[in-house]
Design a protein around this motif. Structure first.
Motif, short mmCIF file in Angstrom:
data_model
loop_
_atom_site.label_atom_id
_atom_site.label_comp_id
_atom_site.label_asym_id
_atom_site.label_seq_id
_atom_site.Cartn_x
_atom_site.Cartn_y
_atom_site.Cartn_z
N GLN A 277 0.83 -1.21 0.00
CA GLN A 277 0.00 0.00 0.00
C GLN A 277 0.86 1.25 0.00
OE1 GLN A 277 -2.61 -0.42 3.35
NE2 GLN A 277 -3.97 -1.83 2.27
N ASN A 278 1.71 1.33 -0.97
CA ASN A 278 2.57 2.50 -1.23
C ASN A 278 3.69 2.69 -0.22
OD1 ASN A 278 0.52 2.79 -3.07
ND2 ASN A 278 -0.30 4.66 -2.20
N ILE A 279 3.76 1.86 0.78
CA ILE A 279 4.76 2.07 1.82
C ILE A 279 5.72 0.87 1.86
CG2 ILE A 279 5.14 2.42 4.30
CD1 ILE A 279 2.40 3.68 4.46
N TRP A 280 6.98 1.17 2.01
CA TRP A 280 7.99 0.14 2.16
C TRP A 280 8.23 -0.13 3.65
CZ3 TRP A 280 10.16 -2.86 -1.49
CH2 TRP A 280 10.04 -2.50 -2.83
N THR A 281 8.16 -1.38 4.01
CA THR A 281 8.42 -1.77 5.39
C THR A 281 9.45 -2.89 5.40
OG1 THR A 281 6.59 -3.36 5.32
CG2 THR A 281 6.10 -1.15 6.17
N SER A 282 9.74 -3.37 6.60
CA SER A 282 10.72 -4.44 6.75
C SER A 282 10.01 -5.74 7.10
CB SER A 282 11.73 -4.11 7.83
OG SER A 282 12.54 -3.04 7.45
N SER A 283 10.53 -6.81 6.56
CA SER A 283 9.98 -8.11 6.94
C SER A 283 10.45 -8.46 8.34
CB SER A 283 10.49 -9.19 5.97
OG SER A 283 10.17 -8.84 4.66
N ALA A 284 9.71 -9.35 8.93
CA ALA A 284 10.12 -9.78 10.27
C ALA A 284 11.40 -10.59 10.16
CB ALA A 284 9.00 -10.63 10.88
N PRO A 285 12.22 -10.53 11.18
CA PRO A 285 13.49 -11.28 11.11
C PRO A 285 13.23 -12.78 11.12
CG PRO A 285 13.17 -10.29 13.28
CD PRO A 285 12.10 -9.77 12.42
N THR A 286 14.09 -13.49 10.41
CA THR A 286 13.97 -14.94 10.35
C THR A 286 14.57 -15.55 11.61
OG1 THR A 286 16.11 -15.17 9.28
CG2 THR A 286 14.19 -14.83 7.85
N ALA A 288 16.84 -17.63 11.82
CA ALA A 288 18.30 -17.65 11.71
C ALA A 288 18.90 -16.31 12.04
CB ALA A 288 18.69 -18.08 10.29
N GLN A 289 18.23 -15.29 11.56
CA GLN A 289 18.74 -13.96 11.88
C GLN A 289 18.68 -13.70 13.38
OE1 GLN A 289 16.10 -11.65 9.42
NE2 GLN A 289 17.60 -11.40 7.77
N GLU A 290 17.59 -14.11 13.97
CA GLU A 290 17.46 -13.87 15.40
C GLU A 290 18.47 -14.71 16.18
OE1 GLU A 290 12.80 -12.48 15.80
OE2 GLU A 290 13.44 -14.45 16.52
N ARG A 291 18.78 -15.88 15.65
CA ARG A 291 19.78 -16.69 16.34
C ARG A 291 21.12 -15.97 16.31
NH1 ARG A 291 17.21 -21.14 14.14
NH2 ARG A 291 18.61 -21.11 12.33
N ALA A 292 21.41 -15.39 15.16
CA ALA A 292 22.70 -14.70 15.03
C ALA A 292 22.74 -13.44 15.90
CB ALA A 292 22.94 -14.32 13.57
N TYR A 293 21.63 -12.74 15.90
CA TYR A 293 21.55 -11.52 16.71
C TYR A 293 20.25 -11.58 17.50
CZ TYR A 293 25.14 -9.87 13.56
OH TYR A 293 26.27 -9.75 12.84
N PRO A 294 20.24 -12.22 18.64
CA PRO A 294 18.98 -12.40 19.37
C PRO A 294 18.40 -11.06 19.80
CG PRO A 294 20.85 -13.08 20.70
CD PRO A 294 21.40 -12.77 19.36
N GLY A 295 17.27 -10.74 19.20
CA GLY A 295 16.58 -9.53 19.59
C GLY A 295 17.39 -8.29 19.29
N ALA A 296 17.20 -7.29 20.07
CA ALA A 296 17.96 -6.05 19.91
C ALA A 296 19.22 -6.16 20.75
CB ALA A 296 17.11 -4.86 20.36
N SER A 297 20.17 -6.82 20.15
CA SER A 297 21.35 -7.08 20.97
C SER A 297 22.30 -5.89 20.97
CB SER A 297 22.06 -8.32 20.43
OG SER A 297 22.43 -8.09 19.09
N GLU A 298 23.16 -5.88 21.90
CA GLU A 298 24.11 -4.79 22.01
C GLU A 298 25.30 -5.04 21.12
OE1 GLU A 298 22.12 -2.48 24.87
OE2 GLU A 298 24.09 -2.10 24.00
N LEU A 299 25.64 -4.05 20.39
CA LEU A 299 26.86 -4.15 19.60
C LEU A 299 28.01 -3.82 20.52
CD1 LEU A 299 28.05 -4.52 16.74
CD2 LEU A 299 27.92 -2.06 16.50
N ARG A 300 28.88 -4.75 20.67
CA ARG A 300 29.95 -4.52 21.63
C ARG A 300 30.79 -3.35 21.19
NH1 ARG A 300 31.20 -10.58 22.05
NH2 ARG A 300 32.03 -10.09 20.01
N LYS A 301 31.04 -2.50 22.14
CA LYS A 301 31.90 -1.38 21.85
C LYS A 301 33.33 -1.86 21.97
CE LYS A 301 29.96 1.04 24.97
NZ LYS A 301 29.76 2.14 25.93
N ALA A 302 33.97 -1.76 20.90
CA ALA A 302 35.34 -2.26 20.92
C ALA A 302 36.31 -1.10 20.88
CB ALA A 302 35.56 -3.16 19.72
N ASP A 303 37.42 -1.33 21.42
CA ASP A 303 38.45 -0.32 21.41
C ASP A 303 38.89 -0.07 19.98
OD1 ASP A 303 41.79 -0.08 22.88
OD2 ASP A 303 40.50 1.38 21.89
#
Lengths: 752, 410
Positions: A277-286, A288-303
């Motif tokens: 309906q004229n709008i672009w959205t995102s599909s739900a994560p698969t 596998a994707q959630e396994r790789a990045y469970p939920g809204a995970s924290e990106l480790r801050k690296a030095d």
């Protein structure tokens, strides 16, 4: 030099500058123009040398207008729309009162209020915006305000010094010497104040007490051209604003700047892959994707300086040699801010504590936290592969929106002409690249880039309108069409929105990215989990619209941008990190101070929360004890300050044999009491004058004081004790008492 | 009733007392600075940090600059001349800036009111009503004084009431440059002046016919044409040959000239009968009477008469004297007259004996009420001129306690 005329001019200039600064900060050009016109009228009517009396509004009218302004400001503030800070309404109110005050100048007090209001307007401007333009206005405003304050002192003094009131103080400065001295004093004041202010600015620890008093409205956040919502079919024109959004610099692992006038970088924001309906959205994560990045995970801050970093997408360590470092400075960052980056990030480090969240669907990075006026972060990534191997070698799932219909037919026909397999399972990586290239070429050769937005017919799909009817549109249409055709051909693709960094400033070595640089392009899956960036918009048109142009105007623009960059970097962006990096910061260890303060306030707030919840004695004591301690310290300091003055006075008095100082004080209580009596009566003995001489002075005054005789008697007795070392006899003691009583009676009943 | 005496008061070199006054503008400014600091730390807005730094800097600069300016300022009050009621009393200050580099701006010089405590005095505050009833509080303003220069700064105030005015100290203060902190220097310098009575309108018949020429029945002390022998001197070419003393010249062997004493100028006594009304208008009538006396003294002076003054209630008796400055002295004594409480003696006792009034001369009696010739001394011919203060045309001010302002004679 006529003081009144000059003050009127300076005051009006100061007021005008303050108003312009606020209107500039709040982006209100019409208000600025109106205020300027009123200031000119106010200046003309305030001049006393044009033969007419200064125009002043009736007091009742002024009061009514101010009351109306208060009510209006309160009403607007209470119904403030989100995104418009309350300080904007307060500033508007101050502007109105300031303008009104120009026509309500009767006394010296009114003129001082005029200058004070101007300062408050400037503070409101500073709270509203921190742009370079506001900074320049402040630089112009400061000497004006200081000069007006100096002239005000002269004017008010002239008015007070005259015994007969006049409408206009006379000119008192003959010749240029006084003007020259006044200018020197003003210049010296400005320079000294600026130097001291700079020292305070540099040394004041940053991060101390941030948010300790709560948030009183969010600061104005610059509206970027970037929008996460991609909706087709709107009418109008795309915004062509040149307001800078961020500064971008890219270098390789050895620090070599990779930017140039000929190189363009795509700063990735968010992606969308589902069209509905004229709008672009995102599909739900698969899964596998959630396994790789469970939920809204924290990106480790690296030095950032670490030799090896773990690539969260690959799960492998990467060395510094292969990394690309992108330094991005956002001019303002909202609470939920997308962090842009060219390639898939391996690490993200910021100049302030932030909470990072990575979206497992497209590896876009967001920041969560309070809105800030400036945010600098560094993204390290590996350009060798901008893919996220989240699903291994499997082809990602593609929405079936375009599996049939005219777009599908068009995609098939394009593939046929390009002699590329239509079946996605029959295509390898090279064939996928060839298919994507065919779609891109089809769009670039057959369609026209335009920023004009055309509304489709009722019921018509805007994407189909673009592909089959108008054949012209902006980048979102090109990208949407390509994603649609790719998906129709079974080639996983997603729409990417972000910015194009094309405006390289060779002076600063950075790209200036503006609102008008917002762009949309495509990422498609080439195979084996790899995604490839491709821009279907016509390159020539895009370049013409994105570039900054050539010539002297562009050079001036570059020069201005470099100054603005320096302003943002040194002034607006001067934070705890910058302070810690500086020489002074390293010596003074601000970080430790801030940490200790944060710990203390944290404990206090925890206790405060407990106090609110429990209300127990322990919570009370936690708040009460520090408060009492602070009060006690303040009391001791104040007492020392006050007593120091008294002690000095006491020492001085003791040197002249006064009051209680000295060993003889105990033997001459009558003398101390006599001095107190005189002091209370307003005729205290001067310290430098001996008591007998003072008694003589009282006697020889034009109106002899009756206290002179008893004082003389007391002084004589005092001298006997002080200098002759005698002790008073009983009779002499009685005489002293009688004289003291006479002295009291004399001062009590005396009227000059 | 007291009769004030004015004697020069010694100037004592007391170092000026320095004080800082932190008034309401300064407090408001500090409060706003604290708010700026709070806002800056809370929001971490760098421009607010700049504003906070500037606020602090302005405070520092204000204190340093005002202190530096006043450190080199030296002020002396010049001698204050007397003035008449209704006229202007001018006070002059010599201001010197000893600073080599720093000019001074916006300096205000204010006299300390007589009854005001030095500690409680706040520079810049208006004088409390009634504290200076004879004059307004003198206040001068120096807009600018360059380094190493000095200037005279005059200020004039209206003299409202007759009497002595004492100055004991003055304050020089400034709030330059920003009005946040006011610094003051207190200079203890005593001085005094007298507000003289303004002469009232005198009837033309008063002292009419009198002239400065003596009647020759009494010689004065000045040499001049007259009958009484004074001394001999040597002849100078040009002397009147008729004044040559031939016999003495023959004896001496050289020409000698006779010098005579000029006749004494005519004398006139001005006698004031005060405190006789016994009503609410007593003070006003006494002031009118004093103004009349002043007018009479001036007229006598213009007629070259030797004028004397007698104010029995004040025990004031000054014999006539032809000296040119004598009239000024009498006017001054009138200015210094302190009107005390009602004195009943004025109602009953006649004027004290004034022997010289019985000799050649006139007596002008001025009554601060209805004329009563029974109390007047007379001259040899039994004559005396009586004037009543009730006949003086002039307005009595509404606030009697503030004194009476006599309109100066046209």
């Amino acid at each position: 030099m006529n003081v009144g005329t000059r003050f009127n001019t300076l005051a009006c200039l100061t007021v005008a500058m303050g108003l312009v600064t606020f209107c500039l900060a709040d982006s209100r050009p019409m208000l600025a123009l109106t205020a300027m016109a009123v200031c000119v009228v106010g200046w003309l009517t305030g001049r006393g040398d044009l033969g007419w009396r200064p125009v002043t509004l009736p007091r009742i009218l002024v009061n009514l207008l101010v009351l109306a302004a208060i009510i209006n400001a309160a009403f607007r503030a209470s119904s403030a729309t989100p995104g418009q800070p309350i300080v904007s309404h307060l500033g508007e109110f101050l502007v109105f009162v300031q303008v009104l005050k120009l026509f309500d100048r009767r006394t010296t007090r009114d003129e001082s209020q005029l200058l004070t209001l101007s300062v408050f307007v400037i503070i409101a401007a500073m709270l509203t915006s921190n742009t370079l333009a506001v900074g320049v206005c402040l630089v112009v405003y400061t000497p004006l305000a200081i000069s007006a304050a100096l002239m005000f002192q002269l004017r008010s003094g002239l008015r007070r010094g005259l015994t007969e009131p006049t409408t206009e103080p006379p000119a008192v400065f003959a010749g240029g010497r006084a003007s020259r001295h006044l200018r020197s004093v003003a210049a010296m004041s400005v320079a000294s104040a600026a130097a001291i202010a700079a020292i305070v600015f540099v040394l004041t620890p940053r991060g101390l007490g941030m948010g300790a008093l709560g948030r009183f409205g969010e600061a104005r956040v610059t509206q970027t051209g970037f929008s996460e919502q991609i909706k087709l079919g709107q009418s109008g024109f795309l915004q062509d604003s040149t307001v800078p959004v961020l500064d971008f610099a890219v270098e390789d692992s050895s620090g070599v700047n990779l930017g140039s006038n000929d190189r363009v970088y795509y700063l990735r924001g968010v992606t969308r892959d589902r069209y509905q309906q004229n709008i672009w959205t995102s599909s739900a994560p698969t899964p596998a994707q959630e396994r790789a990045y469970p939920g809204a995970s924290e990106l480790r801050k690296a030095d950032a300086g670490a030799p090896t970093l773990v690539d969260p997408a690959l799960g492998q360590e990467t060395t510094r040699a292969g990394r690309t470092v992108q330094r991005i400075t956002l001019r303002s960052a909202g609470g939920e801010q997308v962090l842009f980056g060219v390639w898939r990030p391996i690490s993200v480090t910021a100049n302030q504590p932030i909470s990072l969240v990575i979206d497992p669907r497209d590896l876009s990075v967001r920041r969560r936290g309070p809105a800030v006026t400036e945010l600098t972060y560094v993204v390290q990534s590996s350009p060798a592969d901008n893919s996220a191997r989240t699903e291994g070698t499997r082809r990602p799932r593609t929405p079936q929106t375009f599996s049939r219909g005219p777009i599908h037919d068009l995609a098939v026909s394009i593939l046929d002409r390009a002699q590329v397999a239509v079946d996605p399972d029959a295509r390898d990586r090279a064939a996928n690249r060839q298919a994507a290239g065919a779609f891109r070429d089809y769009l670039q050769l057959g369609y026209e880039y335009s920023r004009e937005l055309t509304k489709p017919e009722p019921g018509q799909d805007p994407l189909q309108m673009f592909l089959f009817d108008t054949k012209r549109g902006h980048c979102e249409y090109f990208a949407s069409a390509m994603v649609a055709m790719c998906q129709a051909a079974g080639l996983p693709a997603r729409l990417v929105v972000g910015y194009v960094a094309a405006d390289y400033n060779s002076l600063t070595g950075k790209y200036i990215v503006r609102q008008s640089n917002a762009h949309a392009w495509v990422e498609y899956h080439v195979g084996e989990g790899a995604w490839q960036t491709i821009d279907p918009s016509p390159p020539g048109d895009v370049a013409a619209l994105r570039s900054n142009g050539r010539g002297w105007l562009a050079a001036v623009r570059n020069w201005y941008d470099s100054i603005e960059f320096g302003w943002n970097r040194s002034i607006v962006g001067y934070d705890a990190t910058s302070q810690q990096r500086s020489t002074v910061g390293r010596r003074l260890n601000f970080d430790g101070l801030v940490k200790r303060f944060d710990d203390l306030t944290g404990q206090l707030f925890v206790s405060g929360k407990k106090f609110r919840e429990v209300g127990g004695v322990a919570a009370v004591s936690t708040w009460l004890l520090p408060a009492l301690a602070i009060l006690a310290v303040a009391f001791v300091v104040a007492r020392r300050w006050i007593f120091r003055g008294k002690r000095t006075t006491g020492l001085r008095r003791g040197a002249f044999g006064h009051s209680s100082a000295g060993a003889h004080a105990a033997r001459t209580p009558f003398y101390a009491r006599a001095l107190k009596v005189l002091g209370r009566a307003g005729i205290a003995k001067p310290d430098a004058l001996p008591p007998l001489a003072y008694a003589d002075r009282l006697a020889r005054a034009p109106s002899p004081h009756p206290a002179s005789k008893p004082l003389a008697a007391l002084a004589g007795l005092y001298y006997q004790i002080r200098f002759a070392g005698r002790r008073l006899s009983v009779d002499e003691q009685a005489e002293a008492d009688r004289s003291l009583e006479s002295l009291r009676n004399a001062v009590k009943g005396y009227r000059p | 009733m007291a009769r004030s005496e004015r004697k020069p008061t010694p100037r004592i070199n007391v170092p000026p007392r320095r004080r800082y006054h932190f008034g309401s503008p300064g407090l408001v400014y500090v409060f706003v600075t604290l708010l700026l600091a709070l806002g800056a730390f809370n929001s971490q807005n760098n421009l607010l940090f700049w504003a906070f730094g500037f606020s602090l800097a302005i405070l520092v600069v204000s204190g340093v600059l005002s202190g530096a300016m006043l450190m080199g300022i030296e002020v002396r009050r010049e001698r204050v001349e007397d003035a008449e009621v209704g006229g202007q009393l001018t006070v002059r200050y010599r201001v010197r800036n000893r600073n080599g580099l720093t000019p001074a701006f916006a300096l205000t010089i204010e006299e300390l009111p007589p009854t005001q405590s030095k500690k409680g005095f706040r520079p810049g505050s208006a004088a409390a009503p009634g504290t200076t009833t004879r004059i307004e509080q003198p206040r001068a303003f120096v807009a600018h004084i360059a380094p190493g220069t000095s200037m005279i700064v005059p200020t004039s105030v209206r003299a409202r009431r007759r009497g002595a005015v004492g100055f004991r100290a003055f304050v020089i203060h400034t709030a330059f440059p920003f009005g946040l902190i006011r610094k003051s220097l207190l200079f203890e310098e005593a001085a005094s002046a007298v507000i003289l009575p303004a002469p009232a309108t005198l009837e033309p018949s008063v002292l009419a016919g009198a002239s400065g020429t003596g009647t020759a029945d009494r010689s004065g002390r000045l040499r001049g044409p007259g009958d009484e022998f004074h001394s001999l001197r040597e002849y100078n070419p040009g002397d009147n040959p008729r004044s040559i003393a031939w016999k003495a010249s023959a004896r001496r062997g050289t020409l000698l000239v006779r010098q005579s004493l000029a006749p004494a100028p005519r004398r006139v006594w001005i006698v004031l009968r005060l405190r006789i009304a016994g009503t609410e208008q007593t003070d006003a009538l006494d002031e009118r009477a004093i103004s009349l006396a002043a007018a009479a003294i001036r007229k006598a002076q213009s007629l070259a008469l030797a004028v004397g003054l007698a104010v029995p209630v004040a025990r004031l008796l000054i014999p006539p004297n032809p000296h040119p400055g004598h009239a000024d002295r009498l006017i001054r004594e009138l200015g210094l007259l302190e009107l005390g409480p009602l004195d009943a003696r004025g109602l009953r006792e006649p004027f004290p004996h004034i022997p010289s009034a019985r000799e050649a001369g006139q007596c002008v009696c001025i009554h601060a009420g209805p004329v009563n010739t029974a109390f007047a001394p007379t001259d040899r011919a039994g004559r005396a001129t009586h004037l009543s203060a009730e006949s003086v045309r002039g307005s009595i001010p509404a606030a009697a306690k503030d004194g009476f302002e006599v309109r100066p004679a046209a």
